[in-house]
Design a protein around this motif. Structure first.
Motif, short mmCIF file in Angstrom:
data_model
loop_
_atom_site.label_atom_id
_atom_site.label_comp_id
_atom_site.label_asym_id
_atom_site.label_seq_id
_atom_site.Cartn_x
_atom_site.Cartn_y
_atom_site.Cartn_z
N ASP A 69 0.82 -1.22 0.00
CA ASP A 69 0.00 0.00 0.00
C ASP A 69 0.86 1.27 0.00
OD1 ASP A 69 -2.23 -1.60 0.02
OD2 ASP A 69 -2.66 -1.36 2.16
N GLY A 70 2.17 1.08 0.07
CA GLY A 70 3.06 2.24 -0.05
C GLY A 70 3.27 3.04 1.23
N ALA A 71 3.16 2.38 2.38
CA ALA A 71 3.40 3.08 3.65
C ALA A 71 4.79 3.73 3.64
CB ALA A 71 3.32 2.09 4.81
N ALA A 72 4.88 4.92 4.24
CA ALA A 72 6.17 5.60 4.34
C ALA A 72 7.03 4.95 5.41
CB ALA A 72 5.97 7.07 4.66
N GLU A 73 6.40 4.40 6.40
CA GLU A 73 7.11 3.68 7.45
C GLU A 73 6.15 2.71 8.12
OE1 GLU A 73 7.60 6.20 11.19
OE2 GLU A 73 7.64 7.70 9.60
N ILE A 74 6.72 1.67 8.72
CA ILE A 74 5.88 0.64 9.35
C ILE A 74 6.40 0.39 10.76
CG2 ILE A 74 5.06 -1.75 9.22
CD1 ILE A 74 5.70 -1.77 6.23
N ILE A 75 5.45 0.31 11.70
CA ILE A 75 5.80 -0.12 13.06
C ILE A 75 4.89 -1.30 13.39
CG2 ILE A 75 5.87 0.52 15.51
CD1 ILE A 75 6.13 3.45 14.58
#
Ligand code: BES
Ligand code: ZN
Ligand code: ZN
Length: 481
Positions: free
Chosen positions: A347-353
């Motif tokens: 989905d193109g997240a800028a960052e993932i936690i």
């Protein structure tokens, strides 16, 4: 959950009950306060979390003295808040905190500790159980100077603490009723109430969308799996850079065919603590006025043994096309996260936690009070460490060296779901997750230790702690600035 109402009022209001915060023991108790009877004082030294009820001569004022210990930091004030609400009698509905001139952040920490310490999970007590017989405040009044400066921080702290208690409720509820289906329904109602969009994949869609890890884990259960995606898009913020929060949502982890022992599965209704932390964060995200776009992915299933369960030696293909050999069905969290992380990446997240009660090895390494953090990006990792520090949730970074990738090499597939026996189990789990985030900056929180408290310690009750909510809120607040 019985909510504690916290009200900020200006100093000067006459109150029947006063909580005084004491740093250096009895000698520090000052002139205008009712003096405690020293004989009654016993062992009261002002040590952190200690309390003493004192009656004043002649007047009907009663004071509760709460020790702060030597370090006047936020944690001392959180502990004092919890100690105060736990020490107060049931018929006291108003408590005033004498807090003139104290830093708003410290007063907010006191309110946070009070709300967290006040929490109890009583939903399932029988009809004979009289909750009103237990000490429990309904209202806490914080009597402060500079009310206008206090209001914002205290309000924020109470919102976040209540969200943490919401996570605790989700986690403490038995697996019999807190099924993947029910969790997804709650996610939908939280979304509706907060203007958040929510998409739930049912079993048929999980199959058609090729979420192979979630399917592999759910195969042994009669409960259907769910994948939930929530999307928060604040007004006026161009939703380009999306922060993705991903939670492990195993509503019960029996281990599957690699069955856990009786003792080992006793607390495994809490194996959805990561998903609960994500949902609870979304429940307060609009209230906090978070000004960044956030997506949440919660991978929900039971992990059960049965004739249809995944067997050791089976191989599945995850959402991103990579194949995984399952050699131990109890290492299931990483399998459902594989798909959820793949979706966030896709989905193109800028960052993932991500947050997960992932490994017993992390409890061995860091104990019950500290979460492990690993990832592929120093700025996300450091942001999370900083947020945890400010929120009062201890986190410690572990390395994620590529040299240990050999631990998850499979004879037949792209990787296997367990590492080398007895060696760096927390790291090999995180190395598997790393295969599903691509180049997206990512941090993984292994919360197996601090997601549960084994006693009524500090501002926790025995059971779920709601770990992660306070860190995520701080992290998103820092991003919003
Ligand atoms: N849910 C457990 C991890 C866990 C253990 C959480 C204790 C909280 C407290 C996880 O799914 C698990 O069982 N992991 C296995 C992995 C092993 C089979 C490689 C473990 O840690 O033993
Ligand atoms: Zn497991
Ligand atoms: Zn698990």
């Amino acid at each position: 959950m019985n909510k504690l109402q916290v009200i900020v009022v200006s100093s000067g209001s006459p109150e029947a009950f006063e909580v005084n915060l004491v740093r250096d023991g009895l000698q520090a108790l000052g002139g205008t306060l009712p003096q405690p009877d020293l004989a009654q004082g016993g062992g009261f030294t002002g040590k952190s979390g200690q309390t003493l009820v004192a009656l004043s001569d002649g007047s009907n004022r009663v004071a509760l003295f709460v020790g702060l210990g030597e370090n006047l930091d936020r944690e001392a004030f959180r502990l004092a808040g919890a100690a105060a609400v736990r020490a107060l009698a049931k018929d006291v509905t108003v408590a005033a905190v004498n807090a003139g001139g104290v830093d708003p952040d410290l007063i907010a920490a006191f309110a946070e500790g009070a709300v967290l310490g006040h929490y109890r999970y009583d939903a399932l007590r029988g009809k004979g159980f009289d909750a009103s017989s237990l000490p429990q405040l309904a209202h806490l009044q914080l009597v402060v100077t500079a009310t206008s400066q206090m209001f914002g921080p205290v309000n924020r702290a109470v919102l976040v603490a209540n969200a943490t208690c919401f996570a605790r409720d989700l986690i403490n509820e038995p697996a019999a009723t807190m099924t993947p289906t029910r969790f997804a329904e709650i996610a939908q109602s939280v979304s509706e109430a907060n203007g958040i969009s929510c998409r739930v994949w049912d079993k048929a869609e999980i199959e058609s969308e090729a979420l192979g890890g979630l399917l592999a884990v759910s195969r042994g259960s009669v409960e259907e799996p769910r994948m939930v995606k929530m999307s928060y898009r604040p007004e006026g913020v161009k939703g380009e850079a999306v922060v993705a929060l991903v939670g492990k949502g195993i509503t019960f982890d029996s281990g599957g065919l690699s069955l856990k022992s009786g003792d080992g599965m006793m607390t495994m209704k809490t194996d959805m603590s990561g998903a609960a932390a994500v949902l609870a964060t979304f429940s307060v995200i609009a209230g906090l006025g978070i000004a960044v776009a956030v997506d949440g992915y919660m991978a929900l299933t039971e992990n059960m043994p049965s004739g249809s369960a995944t067997k050791p030696g089976d191989v599945f293909v995850a959402r991103n096309g990579k194949s995984v050999e399952v050699l131990n069905t109890d290492a299931e969290g990483r399998l459902v996260l594989a798909d959820a992380l793949s979706l966030a990446h896709e989905d193109g997240a800028a960052e993932i936690i991500d947050l997960a009660t992932l490994t017993g090895a992390c409890v061995v390494a860091l104990g019950r009070e500290i979460a492990g953090v690993m990832g592929n990006d120093p700025s996300v990792i450091n942001g999370v460490l900083q947020a945890g520090e400010e929120a009062g949730e201890p986190l410690w970074q572990l390395p994620l060296p590529d040299r240990y990738k050999k631990h998850i090499e499979s004879e037949v597939a792209d990787m296997k779901n367990i590492g080398a026996p007895g060696a760096a189990g927390t790291i090999s789990a995180a190395l598997l997750l790393k295969e599903f985030v691509g180049e997206t900056p990512w941090a993984h929180l292994d919360i197996a230790g601090p997601s549960r408290s084994e006693s009524d310690d500090r501002y926790f009750r025995k059971g779920a702690t709601g770990f992660g909510v306070r860190t995520l809120c701080k992290y998103l607040e820092a991003k919003s600035q």
